[in-house]
Design a protein around this motif. Structure first.
Motif, PDB file in Angstrom:
ATOM      1  N   SER A   1      95.938  52.891  22.307  1.00 33.37           N
ATOM      2  CA  SER A   1      94.901  52.256  23.126  1.00 33.37           C
ATOM      3  C   SER A   1      93.518  52.380  22.498  1.00 33.37           C
ATOM      4  N   SER A   2      93.465  52.192  21.184  1.00 34.50           N
ATOM      5  CA  SER A   2      92.188  52.383  20.487  1.00 34.50           C
ATOM      6  C   SER A   2      91.464  51.075  20.174  1.00 34.50           C
ATOM      7  N   ASP A   3      92.152  49.933  20.369  1.00 38.42           N
ATOM      8  CA  ASP A   3      91.552  48.638  20.019  1.00 38.42           C
ATOM      9  C   ASP A   3      90.584  48.195  21.111  1.00 38.42           C
ATOM     10  N   ARG A   4      89.287  48.290  20.827  1.00 36.75           N
ATOM     11  CA  ARG A   4      88.258  47.988  21.838  1.00 36.75           C
ATOM     12  C   ARG A   4      88.085  46.480  22.083  1.00 36.75           C
ATOM     13  N   THR A   5      88.778  45.659  21.313  1.00 41.65           N
ATOM     14  CA  THR A   5      88.709  44.209  21.565  1.00 41.65           C
ATOM     15  C   THR A   5      89.831  43.780  22.521  1.00 41.65           C
ATOM     16  N   ALA A   6      90.765  44.689  22.820  1.00 43.56           N
ATOM     17  CA  ALA A   6      91.924  44.363  23.666  1.00 43.56           C
ATOM     18  C   ALA A   6      91.536  44.386  25.145  1.00 43.56           C
ATOM     19  N   LYS A   7      92.489  43.963  25.974  1.00 41.87           N
ATOM     20  CA  LYS A   7      92.298  43.938  27.432  1.00 41.87           C
ATOM     21  C   LYS A   7      92.110  45.346  27.991  1.00 41.87           C
ATOM     22  N   CYS A   8      92.772  46.315  27.356  1.00 37.72           N
ATOM     23  CA  CYS A   8      92.661  47.703  27.812  1.00 37.72           C
ATOM     24  C   CYS A   8      92.524  48.637  26.607  1.00 37.72           C
ATOM     25  N   PHE A   9      91.839  49.736  26.844  1.00 40.26           N
ATOM     26  CA  PHE A   9      91.593  50.699  25.753  1.00 40.26           C
ATOM     27  C   PHE A   9      91.137  52.029  26.333  1.00 40.26           C
ATOM     28  N   MET A  10      91.219  53.070  25.504  1.00 41.69           N
ATOM     29  CA  MET A  10      90.791  54.421  25.890  1.00 41.69           C
ATOM     30  C   MET A  10      89.398  54.705  25.327  1.00 41.69           C
ATOM     31  N   VAL A  11      88.615  55.429  26.100  1.00 37.91           N
ATOM     32  CA  VAL A  11      87.306  55.889  25.617  1.00 37.91           C
ATOM     33  C   VAL A  11      87.237  57.398  25.832  1.00 37.91           C
ATOM     34  N   PRO A  12      86.907  58.172  24.797  1.00 41.82           N
ATOM     35  CA  PRO A  12      86.835  59.626  24.967  1.00 41.82           C
ATOM     36  C   PRO A  12      85.659  60.045  25.849  1.00 41.82           C
ATOM     37  N   ARG A  13      85.842  61.140  26.567  1.00 44.39           N
ATOM     38  CA  ARG A  13      84.783  61.642  27.445  1.00 44.39           C
ATOM     39  C   ARG A  13      83.508  61.937  26.669  1.00 44.39           C
ATOM     40  N   THR A  14      83.660  62.420  25.449  1.00 49.60           N
ATOM     41  CA  THR A  14      82.475  62.769  24.656  1.00 49.60           C
ATOM     42  C   THR A  14      81.566  61.563  24.443  1.00 49.60           C
ATOM     43  N   GLU A  15      82.168  60.379  24.282  1.00 47.32           N
ATOM     44  CA  GLU A  15      81.368  59.164  24.096  1.00 47.32           C
ATOM     45  C   GLU A  15      80.698  58.751  25.409  1.00 47.32           C
ATOM     46  N   ILE A  16      81.453  58.882  26.525  1.00 46.13           N
ATOM     47  CA  ILE A  16      80.898  58.514  27.833  1.00 46.13           C
ATOM     48  C   ILE A  16      79.737  59.424  28.206  1.00 46.13           C
ATOM     49  N   ALA A  17      79.853  60.708  27.847  1.00 50.03           N
ATOM     50  CA  ALA A  17      78.850  61.698  28.248  1.00 50.03           C
ATOM     51  C   ALA A  17      77.683  61.821  27.278  1.00 50.03           C
ATOM     52  N   ASP A  18      77.737  61.120  26.115  1.00 48.34           N
ATOM     53  CA  ASP A  18      76.652  61.319  25.144  1.00 48.34           C
ATOM     54  C   ASP A  18      75.337  60.732  25.668  1.00 48.34           C
ATOM     55  N   GLU A  19      74.273  61.062  24.965  1.00 45.17           N
ATOM     56  CA  GLU A  19      72.921  60.706  25.419  1.00 45.17           C
ATOM     57  C   GLU A  19      72.735  59.200  25.548  1.00 45.17           C
ATOM     58  N   LYS A  20      73.375  58.445  24.673  1.00 45.56           N
ATOM     59  CA  LYS A  20      73.220  56.981  24.661  1.00 45.56           C
ATOM     60  C   LYS A  20      73.865  56.351  25.907  1.00 45.56           C
ATOM     61  N   ASN A  21      75.062  56.805  26.271  1.00 50.75           N
ATOM     62  CA  ASN A  21      75.788  56.175  27.379  1.00 50.75           C
ATOM     63  C   ASN A  21      75.526  56.844  28.732  1.00 50.75           C
ATOM     64  N   ASN A  22      75.213  58.139  28.718  1.00 51.99           N
ATOM     65  CA  ASN A  22      74.743  58.822  29.921  1.00 51.99           C
ATOM     66  C   ASN A  22      75.671  58.604  31.124  1.00 51.99           C
ATOM     67  N   PHE A  23      76.984  58.756  30.894  1.00 46.79           N
ATOM     68  CA  PHE A  23      78.022  58.645  31.927  1.00 46.79           C
ATOM     69  C   PHE A  23      78.163  57.236  32.513  1.00 46.79           C
ATOM     70  N   ASP A  24      77.753  56.241  31.753  1.00 46.78           N
ATOM     71  CA  ASP A  24      77.988  54.854  32.168  1.00 46.78           C
ATOM     72  C   ASP A  24      79.491  54.582  32.099  1.00 46.78           C
ATOM     73  N   LEU A  25      80.046  53.992  33.155  1.00 47.23           N
ATOM     74  CA  LEU A  25      81.495  53.724  33.199  1.00 47.23           C
ATOM     75  C   LEU A  25      81.815  52.234  33.248  1.00 47.23           C
ATOM     76  N   SER A  26      80.831  51.393  32.903  1.00 43.57           N
ATOM     77  CA  SER A  26      81.113  49.954  32.898  1.00 43.57           C
ATOM     78  C   SER A  26      81.912  49.597  31.646  1.00 43.57           C
ATOM     79  N   LEU A  27      82.946  48.814  31.840  1.00 39.12           N
ATOM     80  CA  LEU A  27      83.843  48.442  30.744  1.00 39.12           C
ATOM     81  C   LEU A  27      83.087  47.746  29.621  1.00 39.12           C
ATOM     82  N   SER A  28      82.136  46.884  29.987  1.00 35.25           N
ATOM     83  CA  SER A  28      81.395  46.113  28.971  1.00 35.25           C
ATOM     84  C   SER A  28      80.605  47.004  28.024  1.00 35.25           C
TER      85      SER A  28
END
Length: 569
Positions: free
Chosen positions: A488-515
């Motif tokens: 589930s690593s292909d970010r162009t696909a209908k579904c994919f996984m995102v690691p917590r570290t990326e969601i929690a980093d300073e840039k994303n700041n716990f944003d959970l929007s798929l886009s």
């Protein structure tokens, strides 16, 4: 589904129009009155069937319509000091003077009465009996206390009774011919009635489509013995969805092999024949619903009772208020809490820590608190919860990522809740790992699975007509249960996984929007040269004319096109 039975849909429309033309035009009021009649009919049908089954198997069965019933207002008030002999005399006196033969309270008995007599009988005897059905101490009787039978025209009652008889006849025929369980068709009828509430109710409440409930049940997979709750249950759709999922799984384990997928691709049955008495008791005692609308509580109670749950636990409660103190009680919470509402700051339960009055945020925090450790929630939220920039939005998302294992965020297209609302929504699926007071030594989420639902098998306009296939529903179920980081690593696909570290980093700041995490794919588009396009436009204007003739044109659009052609070479 009713889309496949125009006759059934037509009968329900007739019933609806009769109430409307008789002056009962509030959809919720009409549905409540129709539900009382459906309940009377179903009670009689179920009782006759159980009686017949018991005679066939030789088992003992006590009918709800055996014996004498004394209305509550005519029962002698007891002091508690009466002797056994005195009690017998009191009961005998009440029965002699005020007793009503219960068999006259059956639908099949009173439907043969003349109009005036029928209305008077149903108003003064059948409806009070219905309210008292489960005994003075029951939850059902408690919530039915303030219920009122407002059908005042004899002709309306006669027509409604006849139409409901016709509806049941069509349902039984459809059940025989199409092999669909009668209770499932009955569920369709009830859904059709509820769909008449075509606008969002108080505080942004609106019905969750049944196929979305089925999807969420398949994602969360409730099991027999799980304590299951919906803190904003409305007419009980999620509790019924969990019940049907569990009953179906038990039926399959018991060897049932003839269950065909429904029109949405899900395998379901409401028939609890495979359940032992013990399993039925466990299941019935494990479903809990709460709502702040007394009418919805009554509808929810009757909805579950019509599906074979004799004494549902649905109660009138504001689960965000100080008076509601439950915590860490449930293995499963499935809900579609009210959106766009707010609660008075002074009424908010002090155990809720979010600095907000927005119900869509408070409900999610409350659901987290209601879960036992290891318990799982599947909740619908407006997509604004995924990316809202306010402090409470970010705090809630951090709570879900750090204190819970946030398993999935499934975005849904904006038409899913039409005709009630066009709001874009998402399903969030999370398991509680750390309690509110626990010190988080390791954030609970490792990866979040995102899925972008494009279609749910129905048109996304106000009509919500059934489409060919079932959209992304079954794909979501299969891919969710087989998800892993490697595939589930292909970010162009209908579904994919995102690691917590990326969601929690300073840039994303716990944003959970798929886009935020989806990679855009740009397709290279080839265009004809400008000169070729201009030649095509000129030809469209004048046809096949040689260049000498064209050059003689002194003005107009052709002159301008030729000038442009000269400029681009």
């Amino acid at each position: 589904m009713l889309q496949n039975s125009p006759e059934l849909k037509s009968k329900i429309d007739q019933l609806w129009n009769k109430f409307w033309s008789s002056g009962i035009s509030n959809p919720l009021t009409a549905i409540e009155q129709i539900t009382y009649l459906l309940f009377m009919k179903r009670l009689d049908e179920l009782d006759l069937k159980r009686k017949s089954d018991a005679e066939w198997t030789g088992e003992k069965y006590t009918s709800k319509f055996d014996g004498i019933w004394v209305p509550p207002e005519h029962r002698t008030k007891l002091s508690g000091r009466e002797s056994a002999v005195e009690l017998v005399e009191i009961f005998a006196h009440d029965r002699r003077k005020y007793g009503i033969d219960k068999c006259t309270l059956r639908w099949s008995d009173f439907k043969r009465m003349q109009a005036e007599e029928m209305l008077q009988h149903v108003q003064s005897k059948v409806f009070p009996f219905l309210k008292d059905l489960n005994g003075a101490e029951s939850n059902f009787t408690h919530h039915m206390k303030n219920a009122v039978f407002i059908i005042a025209k004899p002709a309306l009652l006669v027509e409604a009774v006849k139409t409901i008889d016709d509806i049941f006849e069509v349902m039984e025929r459809d059940s025989r011919e199409n092999g669909q369980a009668f209770q499932d068709i009955q569920g369709d009828v009830y859904e059709m009635l509820l769909s008449e509430i075509a606008t969002a109710g108080k505080n942004g409440q609106f019905r969750t489509p049944r196929h979305i409930i089925k999807l969420m049940a398949d994602l969360v997979q409730p099991q027999l013995g799980h304590n299951i709750a919906d803190p904003a249950c409305g007419s009980g759709g999620f509790l019924l969805g969990a019940y049907q999922y569990i009953v179906t799984q038990l039926a399959i384990k018991a060897g049932t092999r003839d269950l065909a997928p429904d029109e949405d691709g899900f395998t379901r049955t409401s028939v609890a024949a495979a359940l032992t008495e013990k399993a039925q008791a466990i299941l019935t005692s494990s479903l809990w619903g709460y709502d702040i609308d007394a009418t919805m509580v009554r509808l929810g109670l009757m909805n579950l009772m019509m599906h074979g749950i004799d004494e549902p636990h649905i109660d009138y409660k504001d689960t965000l208020s100080k008076s509601y103190t439950e915590e860490s009680e449930y293995d499963i919470v499935m809900a579609n809490p009210p959106f766009t509402g707010s609660i008075d700051k002074g009424d908010i339960n002090e155990n809720l820590q979010l600095a907000t009055t927005k119900t869509e945020l408070l409900f999610v925090e409350n659901i987290y608190r209601l879960l036992k450790k290891g318990g799982t929630a599947c909740v619908i939220v407006p997509q604004g919860v995924l990316f809202g920039s306010g402090g409470a939005f970010k705090t809630l998302r951090q709570l879900l990522v750090d204190r819970c294992d946030l398993k999935a965020v499934i975005t849904m297209p904006s038409g899913v809740f039409k005709p009630y609302a066009g709001v874009s929504t998402a399903i969030m699926l999370f398991t509680k790992v750390w309690g509110p007071k626990d010190k988080v030594t390791q954030p609970a989420t490792e990866n979040v699975w995102f899925y972008e639902m494009a279609a749910d098998g129905y048109s996304l306009d106000d009509k919500r007509s059934k489409q060919e296939g079932n959209g992304d529903l079954q794909d979501i179920v299969v891919k969710y249960h087989s998800r892993n980081v490697a595939t589930s690593s292909d970010r162009t696909a209908k579904c994919f996984m995102v690691p917590r570290t990326e969601i929690a980093d300073e840039k994303n700041n716990f944003d959970l929007s798929l886009s935020r995490y989806k990679a855009n794919v740009f397709e290279e588009v080839h265009y004809d040269a400008p000169g070729v396009i201009l030649d095509r436009l000129i030809q469209a204007e004048v046809g096949d004319v040689d260049e000498t003739e064209l050059n003689k044109v002194q003005s107009g659009i052709i002159r301008e096109l030729l000038a442009l052609k000269g400029m681009v070479g």
